[in-house]
Scaffold this motif. Structure first.
Motif, PDB file in Angstrom:
ATOM      1  N   THR A  86      10.175 -10.597  36.970  1.00 41.38           N
ATOM      2  CA  THR A  86       9.656 -11.688  37.774  1.00 41.38           C
ATOM      3  C   THR A  86       8.307 -12.070  37.767  1.00 41.38           C
ATOM      4  O   THR A  86       7.628 -13.223  37.564  1.00 41.38           O
ATOM      5  N   TYR A  98       8.761 -18.838  44.138  1.00 41.64           N
ATOM      6  CA  TYR A  98      10.175 -18.893  44.424  1.00 41.64           C
ATOM      7  C   TYR A  98      10.214 -18.919  45.900  1.00 41.64           C
ATOM      8  O   TYR A  98       9.590 -18.646  46.654  1.00 41.64           O
ATOM      9  N   PRO A 123      14.955 -15.073  39.779  1.00 38.06           N
ATOM     10  CA  PRO A 123      14.800 -16.303  39.370  1.00 38.06           C
ATOM     11  C   PRO A 123      14.668 -16.688  37.939  1.00 38.06           C
ATOM     12  O   PRO A 123      14.915 -17.789  37.477  1.00 38.06           O
TER      13      PRO A 123
END
Length: 153
Positions: free
Chosen positions: A149, A104, A143
């Protein structure tokens, strides 16, 4: 009858198989600031012990080929806790300079609105790494919907 007290158990060092010891050693030293405290370059017994201060953190073993397999049972990722968001960003800068592939862009929270969060990237052999802190990430967007995550990279 006396009951034995369960000792506190914590993670010790982590051992990682690598394809190129010198490359991996240079990566972990430059990105994390680890110091090599013992090393062997003997054919068939190549390894490096990396420490932070007096604490052994990581052992690198030259005994693999190819890239880290994300689809096989075993290690999912290594996670490193740092004191604050500035330390996360400092390591991010070093990892980018070392050519690491990131999952990310920038610092991301563990879940939407969470104060804990960090960065997610790979070492030269594709081992997934997380560097996180417990505060300061809440202003970023997660994200993936329904994070954590770190489970989805």
């Amino acid at each position: 009858m006396t009951t034995a007290i369960q000792p506190r158990i914590q993670t010790g060092h982590v051992g990682v198989n690598v394809t190129d010891l010198a490359r991996a050693q240079a990566f972990y030293e430059s990105v994390f600031g680890f110091e090599t405290i013992k090393k062997s370059t003997e054919n068939g017994r190549e390894y490096a012990f990396l420490a932070e201060g007096e604490t052994l953190v990581l052992t690198l073993w030259r005994q693999s080929e190819g890239r880290f397999s994300k689809s096989s049972p075993g290690l999912h990722h290594l996670s490193f806790l740092v004191p604050d968001i500035d330390a996360v960003r400092a390591i991010e800068s070093k990892a980018r300079a070392a050519g690491a592939a990131f999952a990310y862009e920038g610092v991301v929270p563990h879940v939407e609105g969470a104060q804990s969060g960090g960065i997610f990237f790979e070492d030269p052999d594709g081992v997934r790494l997380e560097v996180f802190t417990t505060t300061g990430a809440g202003e970023q967007a997660a994200p993936t919907e329904g994070a954590p995550t770190c489970g989805f990279f």
